[in-house]
Design a protein around this motif. Structure first.
Motif, PDB file in Angstrom:
ATOM      1  N   ILE A 120       0.841  -1.215   0.000  1.00 47.96           N
ATOM      2  CA  ILE A 120       0.000   0.000   0.000  1.00 47.96           C
ATOM      3  C   ILE A 120       0.867   1.253   0.000  1.00 47.96           C
ATOM      4  O   ILE A 120       0.520   2.264  -0.615  1.00 47.96           O
ATOM      5  N   ASP A 121       2.028   1.178   0.674  1.00 47.42           N
ATOM      6  CA  ASP A 121       2.956   2.330   0.675  1.00 47.42           C
ATOM      7  C   ASP A 121       3.397   2.662  -0.739  1.00 47.42           C
ATOM      8  O   ASP A 121       3.650   3.819  -1.084  1.00 47.42           O
ATOM      9  N   ILE A 122       3.523   1.611  -1.571  1.00 48.58           N
ATOM     10  CA  ILE A 122       3.951   1.825  -2.969  1.00 48.58           C
ATOM     11  C   ILE A 122       2.758   2.300  -3.802  1.00 48.58           C
ATOM     12  O   ILE A 122       2.874   3.220  -4.612  1.00 48.58           O
ATOM     13  N   ASN A 123       1.595   1.704  -3.588  1.00 45.29           N
ATOM     14  CA  ASN A 123       0.390   2.067  -4.361  1.00 45.29           C
ATOM     15  C   ASN A 123      -0.804   2.123  -3.411  1.00 45.29           C
ATOM     16  O   ASN A 123      -1.343   1.098  -3.004  1.00 45.29           O
ATOM     17  N   ALA A 124      -1.206   3.352  -3.046  1.00 41.83           N
ATOM     18  CA  ALA A 124      -2.249   3.556  -2.017  1.00 41.83           C
ATOM     19  C   ALA A 124      -3.600   2.989  -2.423  1.00 41.83           C
ATOM     20  O   ALA A 124      -4.447   2.717  -1.563  1.00 41.83           O
ATOM     21  N   SER A 125      -3.851   2.820  -3.741  1.00 45.32           N
ATOM     22  CA  SER A 125      -5.166   2.315  -4.158  1.00 45.32           C
ATOM     23  C   SER A 125      -5.093   0.849  -4.629  1.00 45.32           C
ATOM     24  O   SER A 125      -5.917   0.399  -5.419  1.00 45.32           O
ATOM     25  N   ASP A 126      -4.076   0.112  -4.122  1.00 44.37           N
ATOM     26  CA  ASP A 126      -3.946  -1.321  -4.453  1.00 44.37           C
ATOM     27  C   ASP A 126      -5.044  -2.065  -3.702  1.00 44.37           C
ATOM     28  O   ASP A 126      -4.936  -2.363  -2.506  1.00 44.37           O
ATOM     29  N   ILE A 127      -6.128  -2.347  -4.393  1.00 46.05           N
ATOM     30  CA  ILE A 127      -7.340  -2.884  -3.760  1.00 46.05           C
ATOM     31  C   ILE A 127      -7.118  -4.259  -3.140  1.00 46.05           C
ATOM     32  O   ILE A 127      -7.648  -4.572  -2.069  1.00 46.05           O
ATOM     33  N   LYS A 128      -6.269  -5.113  -3.779  1.00 42.13           N
ATOM     34  CA  LYS A 128      -6.009  -6.454  -3.225  1.00 42.13           C
ATOM     35  C   LYS A 128      -5.227  -6.355  -1.921  1.00 42.13           C
ATOM     36  O   LYS A 128      -5.517  -7.054  -0.942  1.00 42.13           O
ATOM     37  N   ALA A 129      -4.230  -5.458  -1.916  1.00 39.20           N
ATOM     38  CA  ALA A 129      -3.419  -5.270  -0.701  1.00 39.20           C
ATOM     39  C   ALA A 129      -4.286  -4.722   0.425  1.00 39.20           C
ATOM     40  O   ALA A 129      -4.174  -5.155   1.587  1.00 39.20           O
ATOM     41  N   LEU A 130      -5.160  -3.767   0.084  1.00 40.39           N
ATOM     42  CA  LEU A 130      -6.050  -3.174   1.097  1.00 40.39           C
ATOM     43  C   LEU A 130      -6.965  -4.233   1.703  1.00 40.39           C
ATOM     44  O   LEU A 130      -7.155  -4.295   2.923  1.00 40.39           O
ATOM     45  N   TYR A 131      -7.514  -5.084   0.849  1.00 39.27           N
ATOM     46  CA  TYR A 131      -8.460  -6.088   1.337  1.00 39.27           C
ATOM     47  C   TYR A 131      -7.733  -7.128   2.202  1.00 39.27           C
ATOM     48  O   TYR A 131      -8.250  -7.572   3.232  1.00 39.27           O
ATOM     49  N   ARG A 132      -6.505  -7.498   1.771  1.00 43.32           N
ATOM     50  CA  ARG A 132      -5.748  -8.486   2.547  1.00 43.32           C
ATOM     51  C   ARG A 132      -5.341  -7.915   3.915  1.00 43.32           C
ATOM     52  O   ARG A 132      -5.369  -8.611   4.926  1.00 43.32           O
ATOM     53  N   ARG A 133      -4.982  -6.639   3.910  1.00 44.83           N
ATOM     54  CA  ARG A 133      -4.624  -6.028   5.209  1.00 44.83           C
ATOM     55  C   ARG A 133      -5.854  -5.960   6.111  1.00 44.83           C
ATOM     56  O   ARG A 133      -5.765  -6.167   7.322  1.00 44.83           O
TER      57      ARG A 133
END
Length: 936
Positions: A69-82
């Motif tokens: 997310i630090d690299i791409n704030a709108s990374d939806i997969k990373a957001l959901y996994r977090r």
């Protein structure tokens, strides 16, 4: 061992699909070490996070997802996994925020919506009712729910409307605004605007407006997120409500950038130093561009002009920085001139409303008035002259028309500059040539220019001397009603500018009523455009100076209603003309006092002495006022008061205040004035405008306040706004009637509540009221004393009486000895309340004057039962306060008076008096100063 990160990633994916999570982690870890591409790094971290989730190593999963997310704030997969990892770690609030961001990016993803609902329910359960966290989470849930409903096209209309209204309300609250902002609300609001649905656009814009109010950091962030070009594009639409809502949004942003409004501290966000000048300049440039763009609607152009009018000139001329004004003059004066030079009848005209050009003239005036020195004014004039010269072309009549229209527009703004422009080579000649043209549009523009040039301030003697002839010719020859009306108004104005209506009367063949009838006919003809009917009202504003005309006019119900209806159109000229006509009909203009001796002297020297017209006498004026009230004039005036501040001039406000004062003259009519909204409408007139206007409005308020129930006349908090205008009339420069009626109003108010008494004291009315208690005029002295009688109930007022070094108590005691019975009643009442409330004042009363005992005895023997009762209450208070004081009274003749009254037989009419005397005697017996009454 592989050294290609992409190959390692593919290998990791195969292990993951085969559910060999440990080997997948090893492949992703190796790839992370070798990789240098940022986008790929984010994918690797989020993939490794998925492995950790499967192995239930949630802390590691959350950590890897965060790196993605630090690299791409709108990374939806990373957001959901977090979000999933944080939920398992028990960090429900953080998990909820991540899920919320996912739902924002993909609002129709049912998986995200379900996760949000589940997390929301878990949070509610965990936090429990009450507490800051509960409020925060429930707000977040409400925000999410609202957006969910609004963005779902299948939602019921009623649900959508309710959600839209709730969102607007939430945006106005600081906590709600911050929750919307923190939860990616600006992007969601942008999605609502992009739906092109007017109701959703309005809700979104109004929410944004609330979020920007009094919060500089948030307002700046929203401005940059939305972009000034987008905001101006929304304001340009041909929808009055949306255009106005966007205008309010931009005003909220501008207020923050200018540092206006209630600025609150918001921690780190406020600590950031924001360069507002750059943003303000950008907004100004876009607004100026809007003025000349054909893509902008008339409504949008009006709002751009309103924003410039409000924010460019200085609010206070003591502020030396007028750089915003000089910037607009250098970069946009020609654009404003282009707007005033538009001719609606020509095909190349920009989209305009009825008010656009007048609002542009107001801006021209405000910019000119904001200049600080002659070089700045010369620069302004030269820009105007150069631009107008570039338009004058004898070979191109349409181009020249625009030049004359510009001069006309400037004459409605900075008039002295307009006068200079009239003197430019070719301008006057072109006006005369246009008057004689066969084209009706040429005549129309020329006549309007003549009208605007024809005032008492005009230095264009050519117009005064030749204008009448030109206009008469046009009036007689033209068959076009639009031109005929304007020519008539021009004749009226020229007659006024020349100081006589003789030429006009001669032209009207001795009948001003004939011209007025024609104006009334035009006024009632709804098939004629509003702009043309406006001129009919302006004609009547002049013609109603004639007594016969005004008397006929108030009897013409349809004409009155047509005028009142036009007054609601919020046009600066109409507002002024309607107010002028009403001033004439109610005779509320200033008249010179006629000195009989001077009249006789003038007659002796055979000079003409103008006599008052029979229809200008009081009986006729009263009749006209009643007629106007019956026709609903107060409601029309109330609408006029609520008009846009840029259109309502101080002169118009003064005229309306004059009319209101005339309408309130008869006490029987004041109830009607209140019922039709006159009380509310008078308050802004009493605090803004010319000095004369404020005094007249304050006097009208005093007339209402003197005899009305304040709870009905000024409901709620409004009553507190009336106190200051009333106090402003307690001034030696005001006349006796104004002083008297203001005192009556304050007496009425001070009898209502302690909050009102405190407000009167805060407005520093006490010294003025005390001064009027010394007044030689009986009624003023009485009114002031009655007011003080009500005020002494207030603790702060009592403390001022107790304080050393003043004669307040002495004044009240001496007034108790006055011959005027009404003054005695009020003064004795005040003294009774003061001595009951403050024991210190009982002993102080005996020290302020040697006459105190004689005055008290006279009160106790008074023929008026009310005065006598109050005197006995004072005596009881003194006896109760102190044994020594009681002894002093017992040793005086007062004991004999008390005994005489106390021994009287019971009498229902005087029982309250007898009872107080007996209470005095009982208290003296308790002290052992006298023996019980003998019954022998």
């Amino acid at each position: 061992q592989m050294e290609d990160p992409i190959q390692l990633k593919e290998e990791g994916n195969k292990y993951f699909q085969a559910k060999d999570y440990e080997k997948a982690i090893q492949s992703y870890t190796q790839a992370i070490k070798l990789n240098k591409d940022k986008a790929l790094q984010a994918v690797l971290y989020r993939n490794r996070a998925a492995c950790f989730l499967k192995k239930e190593e949630h802390a590691k999963a959350a950590s890897d997802a965060s790196r993605a997310i630090d690299i791409n704030a709108s990374d939806i997969k990373a957001l959901y996994r977090r979000s999933q990892a944080l939920e398992k770690l028990g960090k429900l609030d953080q998990a909820f925020k991540d899920a919320q961001k996912c739902a924002t990016i993909e609002p129709r993803n049912k998986n995200f919506q379900e996760t949000l609902r589940r997390l929301g329910a878990n949070i509610q359960e965990k936090v429990g009712a009450g507490g800051a966290l509960h409020v925060q989470f429930s707000t977040d849930l409400r925000v999410q729910k609202m957006f969910e409903i609004l963005l779902d096209e299948n939602s019921e209309k009623e649900k959508r409307e309710k959600a839209a209204n709730n969102l607007v309300v939430l945006g106005r609250e600081e906590a709600g605004a911050e929750r919307i902002f923190q939860n990616n609300g600006v992007s969601l609001l942008l999605q609502l605007i992009e739906t092109k649905n007017p109701e959703l656009i309005l809700a979104a814009v109004r929410t944004l407006s609330g979020m920007c109010t009094a919060h500089k950091a948030r307002a700046t962030a929203i401005l940059h997120h939305l972009g000034i070009d987008s905001i101006c594009a929304w304001m340009s639409v041909d929808n009055k409500e949306i255009s106005l809502a966007v205008c309010n949004l931009l005003q909220s942003i501008t207020d923050c950038l200018l540092g206006q409004g209630k600025e609150e501290q918001h921690g780190k966000a406020e600590a950031v130093v924001l360069d507002t000048k750059k943003d303000l300049r950008m907004i100004t440039m876009r607004l100026l561009d809007m003025l000349v763009s054909k893509k902008v609607s008339g409504q949008g152009r009006d709002q751009a002009l309103n924003l410039l009018n409000k924010n460019i000139p200085r609010k206070d001329l003591k502020d030396l920085d007028n750089s915003r004004t000089t910037f607009v003059i250098d970069n946009g004066l020609k654009k404003v001139l282009k707007v005033v030079g538009q001719i609606p009848e020509l095909p190349d005209c920009l989209p305009l409303t009825e008010n656009t050009q007048l609002t542009a003239s107001v801006l021209l005036n405000k910019l000119y008035d904001d200049l600080r020195c002659d070089p700045e004014r010369d620069n302004y004039r030269l820009i105007c002259e150069d631009y107008i010269k570039s338009k004058i072309d004898p070979q191109d009549m349409d181009k020249t028309l625009h030049a004359i229209q510009m001069v006309s527009g400037v004459l409605q703004g900075p008039f002295d500059l307009g006068n200079k422009l009239l003197g430019m080579k070719g301008v006057m000649e072109m006006m005369v040539a246009l008057c004689g043209s066969e084209r009706e549009i040429d005549q129309l523009v020329a006549v309007e220019a003549l009208i605007h040039a024809s005032t008492k301030l005009s230095r264009a003697t050519f117009i005064i001397s030749n204008g009448v002839t030109l206009l008469k010719e046009i009036y007689k020859k033209t068959k076009n009603e639009k031109i005929k009306i304007r020519a008539l108004v021009g004749l009226c104005k020229l007659g006024s500018a020349g100081g006589t209506d003789y030429g006009l009367r001669q032209f009207a063949e001795g009948s001003m009523e004939k011209l007025a009838r024609q104006c009334r006919k035009w006024l009632c003809n709804t098939s004629i455009d509003t702009r043309t009917r406006k001129w009919a009202v302006e004609g009547l504003a002049y013609l109603t100076l004639d007594a016969d005309v005004k008397d006929d006019f108030v009897e013409d119900e349809p004409a009155l209603q047509a005028m009142f209806e036009l007054a609601k159109t919020s046009d600066k000229t109409i507002l002024y003309s309607v107010a002028s006509a009403l001033v004439n009909c109610t005779n509320s203009y200033d008249t010179k006092e006629v000195v009989p001796e001077l009249v006789q002297l003038a007659k002796f020297s055979k000079q003409h002495v103008p006599e008052e017209h029979p229809k200008d006498k009081k009986d006729f004026v009263v009749k006209r006022v009643k007629r106007l009230l019956k026709a609903g004039v107060v409601s029309a005036l109330a609408c006029m008061v609520n008009a846009d501040s840029a259109l309502l001039t101080d002169q118009s406000k003064e005229l309306m205040a004059r009319v209101f004062l005339a309408l309130c003259e008869d006490p029987k009519d004041r109830g009607t004035v209140v019922a039709q909204g006159g009380g509310k409408a008078l308050i802004p007139l009493a605090v803004e405008g010319t000095d004369v206007g404020k005094i007249k409005a304050s006097h009208a308020l005093a007339k209402i306040a003197a005899i009305s129930n304040p709870d009905i006349a000024f409901p709620g908090e409004r009553v507190y706004e009336v106190v200051r205008p009333l106090v402003s009339l307690l001034n030696t420069e005001r006349d006796g009637l104004q002083n008297y009626e203001a005192l009556l109003g304050l007496t009425n108010f001070s009898g209502r509540s302690d909050k009102l008494r405190t407000k009167i004291v805060k407005e520093k009315a006490l010294p003025d009221i005390e001064n009027y208690m010394f007044e030689n005029h009986d009624q003023l002295r009485q009114a002031a004393t009655e007011c003080m009688c009500n005020l002494v109930v207030n603790k702060e007022v009592q403390e001022r009486f107790v304080a050393d070094g003043n004669d307040r108590l002495k004044l009240v005691v001496l007034l108790c000895g006055e011959d005027d019975e009404k003054v005695q009643v009020a003064a004795a009442g005040a003294l009774a309340m003061l001595t009951a409330a403050q024991k210190k004042l009982c002993s102080k009363m005996t020290e302020v004057t040697t006459q105190w005992l004689e005055i008290l005895q006279r009160l106790c023997l008074h023929d008026n039962a009310e005065v006598q009762h109050r005197g006995l209450v004072i005596a009881f208070n003194l006896i109760s306060a102190d044994t020594e004081l009681a002894k002093k009274l017992v040793e005086s003749e007062l004991l004999e008076i008390l005994t005489y009254i106390g021994k009287k037989e019971d009498d229902p009419k005087k029982q309250h008096i007898i009872d107080v005397a007996r209470d005095c005697l009982t208290r003296c017996m308790d002290y052992g100063l006298i023996k019980p009454l003998s019954h022998a």
